[in-house]
Write a protein that holds these residues in place. Sequence first.
Motif, PDB file in Angstrom:
ATOM      1  N   LEU A 156       0.924  -1.187  -0.087  1.00 19.32           N
ATOM      2  CA  LEU A 156      -0.156  -0.140   0.064  1.00 19.32           C
ATOM      3  C   LEU A 156       0.849   1.387  -0.045  1.00 19.32           C
ATOM      4  CD1 LEU A 156      -2.964  -0.897   2.659  1.00 19.32           C
ATOM      5  CD2 LEU A 156      -2.783  -1.256  -0.050  1.00 19.32           C
ATOM      6  N   ASN A 157       1.975   1.368  -0.610  1.00 21.53           N
ATOM      7  CA  ASN A 157       2.886   2.477  -0.464  1.00 21.53           C
ATOM      8  C   ASN A 157       3.269   2.924   0.692  1.00 21.53           C
ATOM      9  OD1 ASN A 157       3.107   1.925  -3.404  1.00 21.53           O
ATOM     10  ND2 ASN A 157       1.265   3.084  -4.041  1.00 21.53           N
ATOM     11  N   GLY A 158       3.495   2.217   1.706  1.00 23.09           N
ATOM     12  CA  GLY A 158       3.633   2.772   3.262  1.00 23.09           C
ATOM     13  C   GLY A 158       2.440   3.642   3.848  1.00 23.09           C
ATOM     14  N   LYS A 159       1.315   3.473   3.045  1.00 26.41           N
ATOM     15  CA  LYS A 159      -0.313   4.000   3.519  1.00 26.41           C
ATOM     16  C   LYS A 159      -0.758   3.013   4.586  1.00 26.41           C
ATOM     17  CE  LYS A 159      -2.402   4.865   0.113  1.00 26.41           C
ATOM     18  NZ  LYS A 159      -3.472   5.296  -0.794  1.00 26.41           N
ATOM     19  N   LYS A 160      -1.461   3.532   5.420  1.00 29.56           N
ATOM     20  CA  LYS A 160      -2.155   2.615   6.245  1.00 29.56           C
ATOM     21  C   LYS A 160      -3.092   2.040   5.837  1.00 29.56           C
ATOM     22  CE  LYS A 160      -5.264   3.121  10.540  1.00 29.56           C
ATOM     23  NZ  LYS A 160      -5.947   4.256  11.247  1.00 29.56           N
ATOM     24  N   GLY A 161      -3.346   0.606   6.157  1.00 27.36           N
ATOM     25  CA  GLY A 161      -4.326  -0.371   5.645  1.00 27.36           C
ATOM     26  C   GLY A 161      -5.600  -0.451   6.533  1.00 27.36           C
ATOM     27  N   TYR A 162      -6.772  -0.631   6.063  1.00 27.81           N
ATOM     28  CA  TYR A 162      -7.965  -0.700   6.684  1.00 27.81           C
ATOM     29  C   TYR A 162      -8.630  -1.967   6.559  1.00 27.81           C
ATOM     30  CZ  TYR A 162      -7.275   4.212   6.803  1.00 27.81           C
ATOM     31  OH  TYR A 162      -6.981   5.507   7.103  1.00 27.81           O
ATOM     32  N   ALA A 163      -8.526  -2.785   7.741  1.00 30.52           N
ATOM     33  CA  ALA A 163      -8.823  -4.157   7.680  1.00 30.52           C
ATOM     34  C   ALA A 163     -10.346  -4.704   7.586  1.00 30.52           C
ATOM     35  CB  ALA A 163      -8.289  -4.903   8.960  1.00 30.52           C
ATOM     36  N   PHE A 164     -10.632  -5.620   6.601  1.00 34.03           N
ATOM     37  CA  PHE A 164     -11.876  -6.369   6.906  1.00 34.03           C
ATOM     38  C   PHE A 164     -11.793  -7.757   6.821  1.00 34.03           C
ATOM     39  CE2 PHE A 164     -11.107  -5.263   2.276  1.00 34.03           C
ATOM     40  CZ  PHE A 164     -11.519  -6.359   1.691  1.00 34.03           C
TER      41      PHE A 164
ATOM     42  N   LYS B 273     -19.786  -4.084   2.315  1.00 31.27           N
ATOM     43  CA  LYS B 273     -21.077  -3.747   2.059  1.00 31.27           C
ATOM     44  C   LYS B 273     -21.260  -4.876   0.919  1.00 31.27           C
ATOM     45  CE  LYS B 273     -22.521  -0.334  -0.557  1.00 31.27           C
ATOM     46  NZ  LYS B 273     -22.864   0.735  -0.950  1.00 31.27           N
ATOM     47  N   LEU B 274     -20.551  -4.684  -0.133  1.00 30.42           N
ATOM     48  CA  LEU B 274     -20.904  -5.577  -1.568  1.00 30.42           C
ATOM     49  C   LEU B 274     -20.527  -6.956  -1.113  1.00 30.42           C
ATOM     50  CD1 LEU B 274     -19.486  -3.330  -4.278  1.00 30.42           C
ATOM     51  CD2 LEU B 274     -21.870  -3.731  -3.592  1.00 30.42           C
ATOM     52  N   LEU B 275     -19.372  -7.459  -0.494  1.00 35.00           N
ATOM     53  CA  LEU B 275     -19.011  -8.659  -0.136  1.00 35.00           C
ATOM     54  C   LEU B 275     -20.232  -9.387   0.676  1.00 35.00           C
ATOM     55  CD1 LEU B 275     -15.146  -8.581   0.486  1.00 35.00           C
ATOM     56  CD2 LEU B 275     -16.327  -9.894  -1.204  1.00 35.00           C
ATOM     57  N   ARG B 276     -20.480  -8.623   1.617  1.00 32.80           N
ATOM     58  CA  ARG B 276     -21.865  -9.363   2.658  1.00 32.80           C
ATOM     59  C   ARG B 276     -22.867  -9.535   1.664  1.00 32.80           C
ATOM     60  NH1 ARG B 276     -24.424  -9.225   7.804  1.00 32.80           N
ATOM     61  NH2 ARG B 276     -26.369  -8.389   7.711  1.00 32.80           N
ATOM     62  N   LYS B 277     -23.450  -8.383   0.891  1.00 39.82           N
ATOM     63  CA  LYS B 277     -24.732  -8.477  -0.019  1.00 39.82           C
ATOM     64  C   LYS B 277     -24.467  -9.709  -0.955  1.00 39.82           C
ATOM     65  CE  LYS B 277     -27.403  -5.271  -1.348  1.00 39.82           C
ATOM     66  NZ  LYS B 277     -28.179  -4.008  -1.805  1.00 39.82           N
ATOM     67  N   HIS B 278     -23.417  -9.909  -1.524  1.00 40.66           N
ATOM     68  CA  HIS B 278     -23.408 -11.143  -2.521  1.00 40.66           C
ATOM     69  C   HIS B 278     -23.227 -12.300  -1.662  1.00 40.66           C
ATOM     70  CE1 HIS B 278     -21.812  -9.462  -6.494  1.00 40.66           C
ATOM     71  NE2 HIS B 278     -21.907  -8.531  -5.762  1.00 40.66           N
ATOM     72  N   ALA B 279     -22.814 -12.299  -0.272  1.00 45.28           N
ATOM     73  CA  ALA B 279     -22.528 -13.376   0.471  1.00 45.28           C
ATOM     74  C   ALA B 279     -24.127 -13.804   1.018  1.00 45.28           C
ATOM     75  CB  ALA B 279     -21.795 -13.246   1.836  1.00 45.28           C
ATOM     76  N   VAL B 280     -24.782 -12.914   1.220  1.00 43.12           N
ATOM     77  CA  VAL B 280     -26.130 -13.151   1.815  1.00 43.12           C
ATOM     78  C   VAL B 280     -26.962 -13.623   0.500  1.00 43.12           C
ATOM     79  CG1 VAL B 280     -28.147 -12.055   2.778  1.00 43.12           C
ATOM     80  CG2 VAL B 280     -25.880 -11.691   3.886  1.00 43.12           C
ATOM     81  N   HIS B 281     -26.648 -13.014  -0.546  1.00 41.03           N
ATOM     82  CA  HIS B 281     -27.685 -13.718  -1.624  1.00 41.03           C
ATOM     83  C   HIS B 281     -27.305 -15.002  -2.188  1.00 41.03           C
ATOM     84  CE1 HIS B 281     -29.305  -9.716  -2.555  1.00 41.03           C
ATOM     85  NE2 HIS B 281     -29.931 -10.227  -3.538  1.00 41.03           N
TER      86      HIS B 281
ATOM     87  N   TYR C  52      -8.396  -8.882   4.966  1.00 40.97           N
ATOM     88  CA  TYR C  52      -7.630  -8.219   3.853  1.00 40.97           C
ATOM     89  C   TYR C  52      -7.414  -6.625   4.229  1.00 40.97           C
ATOM     90  CZ  TYR C  52      -9.386 -11.779   1.078  1.00 40.97           C
ATOM     91  OH  TYR C  52      -9.667 -13.234   0.454  1.00 40.97           O
ATOM     92  N   PHE C  53      -6.830  -6.144   3.744  1.00 41.77           N
ATOM     93  CA  PHE C  53      -6.513  -4.560   3.989  1.00 41.77           C
ATOM     94  C   PHE C  53      -6.835  -3.742   2.803  1.00 41.77           C
ATOM     95  CE2 PHE C  53      -4.047  -7.037   7.064  1.00 41.77           C
ATOM     96  CZ  PHE C  53      -4.249  -6.137   8.201  1.00 41.77           C
ATOM     97  N   ALA C  54      -7.692  -2.765   3.012  1.00 40.74           N
ATOM     98  CA  ALA C  54      -7.973  -1.908   1.773  1.00 40.74           C
ATOM     99  C   ALA C  54      -7.234  -0.379   2.003  1.00 40.74           C
ATOM    100  CB  ALA C  54      -9.432  -1.474   1.791  1.00 40.74           C
ATOM    101  N   ASP C  55      -7.237   0.332   0.978  1.00 39.05           N
ATOM    102  CA  ASP C  55      -6.323   1.503   1.145  1.00 39.05           C
ATOM    103  C   ASP C  55      -6.883   2.631   1.791  1.00 39.05           C
ATOM    104  OD1 ASP C  55      -7.602   2.427  -0.864  1.00 39.05           O
ATOM    105  OD2 ASP C  55      -5.910   2.419  -2.371  1.00 39.05           O
ATOM    106  N   SER C  56      -8.230   2.689   1.951  1.00 37.06           N
ATOM    107  CA  SER C  56      -8.934   3.746   2.667  1.00 37.06           C
ATOM    108  C   SER C  56     -10.207   3.174   3.366  1.00 37.06           C
ATOM    109  CB  SER C  56      -9.467   4.692   1.754  1.00 37.06           C
ATOM    110  OG  SER C  56     -10.440   3.971   0.848  1.00 37.06           O
ATOM    111  N   GLN C  57     -10.747   3.984   4.237  1.00 34.21           N
ATOM    112  CA  GLN C  57     -11.950   3.526   4.895  1.00 34.21           C
ATOM    113  C   GLN C  57     -13.170   3.414   4.307  1.00 34.21           C
ATOM    114  OE1 GLN C  57     -12.296   6.425   8.206  1.00 34.21           O
ATOM    115  NE2 GLN C  57     -11.066   5.428   9.540  1.00 34.21           N
ATOM    116  N   GLU C  58     -13.033   4.250   3.094  1.00 34.64           N
ATOM    117  CA  GLU C  58     -14.162   4.176   2.234  1.00 34.64           C
ATOM    118  C   GLU C  58     -14.108   2.755   1.293  1.00 34.64           C
ATOM    119  OE1 GLU C  58     -12.027   6.800   2.303  1.00 34.64           O
ATOM    120  OE2 GLU C  58     -13.503   8.345   3.565  1.00 34.64           O
TER     121      GLU C  58
END
Length: 155
Positions: free
Chosen positions: A75-83, A109-117, A96-102
């Motif tokens: 992540l180019n030394g940036k903070k990672g946001y875990a899920f 949101k999308l992984l949960r929606k797909h998993a629940v479907h 997993y770590f995303a590069d922003s909170q957004e």
Amino acid sequence: MSGFEFQVRTPLHSKQGLVVEKRPDGTHRDVNLSLVWPRLVITVGAKKIECGQEIIENAVVHAFPQLDGHVDGHLNGKKGYAFQCVHRRDSTTTTYFADSQEDRHEWCKLLRKHAVHHNIDNGFEVTKKVLGTGAYATVYLAKDRRSNEVVALKL
């Protein structure tokens, strides 16, 4: 007339992007997630990993901010946001770590929606207690696996 087949009439939103995966040995690697209904494809370099479908069909997905932080060499030394994706059968956890909170919020949101479907049990613990019935559905008492809220679920 043949048997009933469930179909998602409105396509679910898709997403793809680079995230960092924490491996069981504690190391990290860059992976590309591609979420297009009904599949999750995980790619490392040019190699597709087939466990993506297992994750989406049998997992509870949630943000895990307690693990937020720098991921060495990624992540180019940036903070990672875990899920996390927690497998319902054996509690195996993939982080997993995303590069922003957004970005984390959108993945969750999308992984949960797909998993629940794929399987309602990925999002809710449905009881046998019937709260009401109607011409087209039955309402059950349930608990949201992510928030632990008690909810009424119309099925």
